[in-house]
Design an enzyme around this catalytic site. Structure first.
Site, PDB file in Angstrom:
ATOM      1  N   LYS A 124       0.869  -1.188   0.000  1.00 38.29           N
ATOM      2  CA  LYS A 124       0.000   0.000   0.000  1.00 38.29           C
ATOM      3  C   LYS A 124       0.897   1.226   0.000  1.00 38.29           C
ATOM      4  CE  LYS A 124      -4.345   1.152   0.038  1.00 38.29           C
ATOM      5  NZ  LYS A 124      -5.503   0.472  -0.559  1.00 38.29           N
ATOM      6  N   ASP A 164      -6.857   4.354  -4.921  1.00 37.65           N
ATOM      7  CA  ASP A 164      -7.572   4.227  -3.645  1.00 37.65           C
ATOM      8  C   ASP A 164      -8.205   5.604  -3.414  1.00 37.65           C
ATOM      9  OD1 ASP A 164      -7.871   2.323  -1.167  1.00 37.65           O
ATOM     10  OD2 ASP A 164      -7.382   4.246  -0.269  1.00 37.65           O
ATOM     11  N   GLY A 235     -20.459   7.406   1.464  1.00 37.78           N
ATOM     12  CA  GLY A 235     -19.483   7.896   0.488  1.00 37.78           C
ATOM     13  C   GLY A 235     -20.156   8.063  -0.861  1.00 37.78           C
ATOM     14  N   PHE A 236     -19.466   8.655  -1.795  1.00 44.20           N
ATOM     15  CA  PHE A 236     -19.857   8.528  -3.198  1.00 44.20           C
ATOM     16  C   PHE A 236     -18.609   8.652  -4.061  1.00 44.20           C
ATOM     17  CE2 PHE A 236     -21.699   9.001  -7.346  1.00 44.20           C
ATOM     18  CZ  PHE A 236     -22.625   7.974  -7.298  1.00 44.20           C
ATOM     19  N   GLY A 237     -17.749   7.670  -3.910  1.00 40.76           N
ATOM     20  CA  GLY A 237     -16.504   7.640  -4.682  1.00 40.76           C
ATOM     21  C   GLY A 237     -16.506   6.438  -5.600  1.00 40.76           C
ATOM     22  N   ASN A 238     -15.291   5.974  -5.909  1.00 46.54           N
ATOM     23  CA  ASN A 238     -15.141   4.864  -6.855  1.00 46.54           C
ATOM     24  C   ASN A 238     -15.939   3.634  -6.442  1.00 46.54           C
ATOM     25  OD1 ASN A 238     -13.308   6.149  -8.577  1.00 46.54           O
ATOM     26  ND2 ASN A 238     -11.662   5.805  -7.105  1.00 46.54           N
ATOM     27  N   VAL A 239     -15.888   3.316  -5.150  1.00 44.14           N
ATOM     28  CA  VAL A 239     -16.541   2.092  -4.697  1.00 44.14           C
ATOM     29  C   VAL A 239     -18.055   2.279  -4.651  1.00 44.14           C
ATOM     30  CG1 VAL A 239     -16.683   0.400  -2.833  1.00 44.14           C
ATOM     31  CG2 VAL A 239     -14.496   1.490  -3.349  1.00 44.14           C
ATOM     32  N   ALA A 240     -18.485   3.414  -4.073  1.00 45.07           N
ATOM     33  CA  ALA A 240     -19.916   3.640  -3.844  1.00 45.07           C
ATOM     34  C   ALA A 240     -20.707   3.688  -5.159  1.00 45.07           C
ATOM     35  CB  ALA A 240     -20.115   4.919  -3.046  1.00 45.07           C
TER      36      ALA A 240
HETATM   37  P1  NDP Z   1     -12.907   7.800  -3.253  1.00 46.41           P
HETATM   38  O1  NDP Z   1     -11.948   8.860  -2.891  1.00 46.41           O
HETATM   39  O2  NDP Z   1     -13.257   7.617  -4.687  1.00 46.41           O
HETATM   40  O3  NDP Z   1     -14.269   8.013  -2.445  1.00 46.41           O
HETATM   41  C1  NDP Z   1     -14.342   8.138  -1.057  1.00 46.41           C
HETATM   42  C2  NDP Z   1     -15.721   8.682  -0.747  1.00 46.41           C
HETATM   43  O4  NDP Z   1     -15.932   8.690   0.663  1.00 46.41           O
HETATM   44  C3  NDP Z   1     -15.907  10.124  -1.211  1.00 46.41           C
HETATM   45  O5  NDP Z   1     -17.236  10.272  -1.615  1.00 46.41           O
HETATM   46  C4  NDP Z   1     -15.613  10.919   0.053  1.00 46.41           C
HETATM   47  O6  NDP Z   1     -16.234  12.183   0.067  1.00 46.41           O
HETATM   48  C5  NDP Z   1     -16.232  10.017   1.085  1.00 46.41           C
HETATM   49  N1  NDP Z   1     -15.667  10.198   2.428  1.00 46.41           N
HETATM   50  C6  NDP Z   1     -14.378  10.354   2.771  1.00 46.41           C
HETATM   51  N2  NDP Z   1     -14.272  10.475   4.104  1.00 46.41           N
HETATM   52  C7  NDP Z   1     -15.529  10.389   4.598  1.00 46.41           C
HETATM   53  C8  NDP Z   1     -16.087  10.430   5.890  1.00 46.41           C
HETATM   54  N3  NDP Z   1     -15.328  10.580   6.958  1.00 46.41           N
HETATM   55  N4  NDP Z   1     -17.428  10.295   6.003  1.00 46.41           N
HETATM   56  C9  NDP Z   1     -18.214  10.113   4.926  1.00 46.41           C
HETATM   57  N5  NDP Z   1     -17.739  10.074   3.669  1.00 46.41           N
HETATM   58  C10 NDP Z   1     -16.423  10.215   3.514  1.00 46.41           C
HETATM   59  O7  NDP Z   1     -12.346   6.445  -2.636  1.00 46.41           O
HETATM   60  P2  NDP Z   1     -12.701   4.959  -3.020  1.00 46.41           P
HETATM   61  O8  NDP Z   1     -14.144   4.847  -3.345  1.00 46.41           O
HETATM   62  O9  NDP Z   1     -11.686   4.455  -3.979  1.00 46.41           O
HETATM   63  O10 NDP Z   1     -12.409   4.214  -1.641  1.00 46.41           O
HETATM   64  C11 NDP Z   1     -13.378   4.146  -0.601  1.00 46.41           C
HETATM   65  C12 NDP Z   1     -12.986   3.026   0.351  1.00 46.41           C
HETATM   66  O11 NDP Z   1     -12.923   1.787  -0.368  1.00 46.41           O
HETATM   67  C13 NDP Z   1     -11.627   3.175   1.016  1.00 46.41           C
HETATM   68  O12 NDP Z   1     -11.685   2.590   2.296  1.00 46.41           O
HETATM   69  C14 NDP Z   1     -10.714   2.347   0.112  1.00 46.41           C
HETATM   70  O13 NDP Z   1      -9.555   1.908   0.778  1.00 46.41           O
HETATM   71  C15 NDP Z   1     -11.636   1.200  -0.200  1.00 46.41           C
HETATM   72  N6  NDP Z   1     -11.298   0.438  -1.416  1.00 46.41           N
HETATM   73  C16 NDP Z   1     -11.218   1.036  -2.629  1.00 46.41           C
HETATM   74  C17 NDP Z   1     -10.947   0.280  -3.758  1.00 46.41           C
HETATM   75  C18 NDP Z   1     -10.971   0.847  -5.129  1.00 46.41           C
HETATM   76  O14 NDP Z   1     -10.939   0.076  -6.090  1.00 46.41           O
HETATM   77  N7  NDP Z   1     -11.065   2.153  -5.306  1.00 46.41           N
HETATM   78  C19 NDP Z   1     -10.636  -1.148  -3.645  1.00 46.41           C
HETATM   79  C20 NDP Z   1     -10.829  -1.695  -2.338  1.00 46.41           C
HETATM   80  C21 NDP Z   1     -11.109  -0.915  -1.269  1.00 46.41           C
HETATM   81  P3  NDP Z   1     -15.415  13.469  -0.443  1.00 46.41           P
HETATM   82  O15 NDP Z   1     -14.990  13.144  -1.843  1.00 46.41           O
HETATM   83  O16 NDP Z   1     -16.407  14.549  -0.344  1.00 46.41           O
HETATM   84  O17 NDP Z   1     -14.246  13.597   0.496  1.00 46.41           O
END
Ligand code: NDP
Length: 445
Positions: A124, A164, A235-240
């Site tokens: 990592k 990530d 969340g609303f990132g890559n995973v969500a």
């Molecule tokens: P992203 O940066 O794409 O998305 C993270 C999301 O979570 C964003 O919407 C962010 O909001 C939100 N967020 C961050 N901190 C908080 C908080 N304290 N409370 C509520 N929402 C929050 O990341 P990923 O989707 O890539 O990763 C999310 C999780 O999944 C992590 O734990 C990562 O390690 C895990 N993961 C990811 C993988 C991947 O393929 N991407 C693979 C396996 C695990 P904002 O943007 O507004 O900060």
């Protein structure tokens, strides 16, 4: 195995690193029985060796912002364990990044990668750089400066980073470009690449899709499906977004998403155009949660709160570590939630996890549930090595099968006398045995 002694020694060697200690304790607690039944692990010092990273690399990253000011960030790569393949794991760019968080993530990655059945070790990395609010030019200059240090440490047969939190397709592109320029070769050095230049189809949505495939298998053990279920996602990132898309496809209704400042509740469901709208905001680096409630009538923005207070059937925490505590877990249980699948890494606190297990909630731990992301990265490495690109259906079918296999491994190692499955135990034991036996085979290193 003397768990307390091991944890005390770890605490002395890595003082104050709470996330790292938390992740190690969780794994050791659930594999204790297996270790005690196999004295060869004790003799070979497998536990002491597996909880300590092979090496920890840190470097300074210097870059110039749009105002001409020079900025200094810290960069890291933790190469944790390569018993079953090259180090593999994401890069996280977030101001909270420190060695404790990266060690916990790298440690978890060893077992997750083992569960995928693909030949990948655990690693990592990342930086305390915050991409939020930065211009494209600033992100590019930072990524280039980061890669100018990292490139000597990685390689397609040595260590293959991915994305990530804070590292998506754009950042991977800038880092790949710099790697290629420095090394003067096009190799599968990063995964999550653009599909025009070696990336695998389905990789962007793979973690979310995989998480939902896993939850689907868990629900099937109770004779039910996603059809008609209300689902809370954080969340609303890559995973969500991948998870939201797949839940909708399977007939479920996603009623929440969140950010660090609060959550959206939309009883009409977050799907289709609404997901497209969110992705556009996200691509332009804007806040997404508060504007959503303005755009879509019926949705509410709940400032400073977490989505776990909403009555749902399934919860998919997909944001970050320790985002769901004991109190949140109790609310979910009281509201009749039957399944919690961790899309993010270690989103549940130990207290929350124990409550889910005690109440026989279908609880899928991150290393099993979100392994679809790295599994598809592994499939990207295979395609790069073969100089081929598989169609989306083929990648998705392989991903789906891998998630079914991981579920079966959890059931095999985690089924309790009463017939319920302890997925935490199942995932930890299945992931551990393969790595531990490989370490035994390869001698003392
Ligand atoms: P992203 O940066 O794409 O998305 C993270 C999301 O979570 C964003 O919407 C962010 O909001 C939100 N967020 C961050 N901190 C908080 C908080 N304290 N409370 C509520 N929402 C929050 O990341 P990923 O989707 O890539 O990763 C999310 C999780 O999944 C992590 O734990 C990562 O390690 C895990 N993961 C990811 C993988 C991947 O393929 N991407 C693979 C396996 C695990 P904002 O943007 O507004 O900060």
């Amino acid at each position: 195995m003397d768990l307390n002694k091991i944890m005390n020694d770890l605490g002395k060697k890595h003082p104050g690193e709470v996330e790292y200690h938390q992740a190690v304790r969780e794994v050791l607690e659930s594999i204790e029985e297996v270790v005690n039944e196999n004295p060869q692990f004790e003799t070979a010092g497998i536990i002491e060796r597996i909880i300590e990273p092979d090496r920890i690399l840190s470097f300074k990253v210097t870059w110039v912002d749009d105002k001409g000011k020079v900025n200094v960030n810290l960069g890291y790569r933790i190469q944790f364990n390569n018993a079953i393949g090259p180090y593999k794991g994401g890069l996280r760019f977030h101001p909270s990044v420190n060695l404790s968080i990266l060690k916990f993530l790298g440690f978890e990655q060893i077992f997750k990668n083992s569960l995928t059945t693909l030949p990948m070790g655990g690693g990592k990395g990342g930086s305390d750089f915050n991409p939020k609010g930065k211009s494209d030019g600033e992100i590019m200059r930072f990524c280039q400066a980061f890669m100018m240090e990292l490139w000597q440490l990685i390689g397609p047969e040595t260590d293959v980073p991915a994305g990530d939190i804070g590292v998506g397709g754009k950042e991977i592109g800038y880092m790949y470009g710099m790697y290629k320029k420095l090394r003067r070769e096009n190799t599968g050095i990063l995964t999550g690449k653009g599909t025009n230049w070696g990336g695998s189809l389905v990789r962007p949505e793979a973690t979310g899709f995989g998480a939902v495939y896993f939850a689907q298998e868990m629900l099937a053990t109770k004779g039910t499906t996603f059809e008609g279920k209300n689902v809370a996602i954080s969340g609303f990132g890559n995973v969500a977004w991948g998870a939201a898309t797949k839940v909708t496809e399977l007939g479920g209704r996603v009623v929440t998403i969140s950010g660090p400042d609060g959550y959206i509740y939309d009883p009409n469901g977050i799907s289709g155009d609404k997901i497209e709208y969110l992705l556009e905001l996200r691509a332009s680096n804007q806040d997404i949660v508060a504007p959503y409630a303005v755009e879509f009538p019926g949705a509410t923005f709940n400032e400073g709160k977490r989505p776990w207070e909403v009555k749902v059937d399934v919860a998919l925490p997909c944001a970050t570590q320790n985002e769901l505590n004991g109190e949140d877990a109790q609310k979910l249980i009281d509201n009749g939630c039957i399944c919690v699948a961790e899309g993010a890494n270690m989103p549940s606190t130990p207290e929350a996890m124990h409550l889910f297990l005690k109440n026989n909630i279908l609880f899928g731990p991150a290393k099993a549930v979100n392994a679809g992301g790295v599994a598809t990265s592994g499939l990207e490495m295979s395609q790069n090595a073969m100089k081929l690109a598989w169609p989306a259906e083929e990648v998705d079918a392989k991903l789906h099968q891998i998630m079914r296999n991981i579920h079966a491994a959890c059931v095999k190692h985690g089924t309790k006398a009463d017939g319920n499955v302890d997925y935490v135990k199942g995932a930890n034991i299945a992931g551990f045995l393969k790595v531990a036996n490989s370490m035994l085979d390869q001698g003392v290193l």
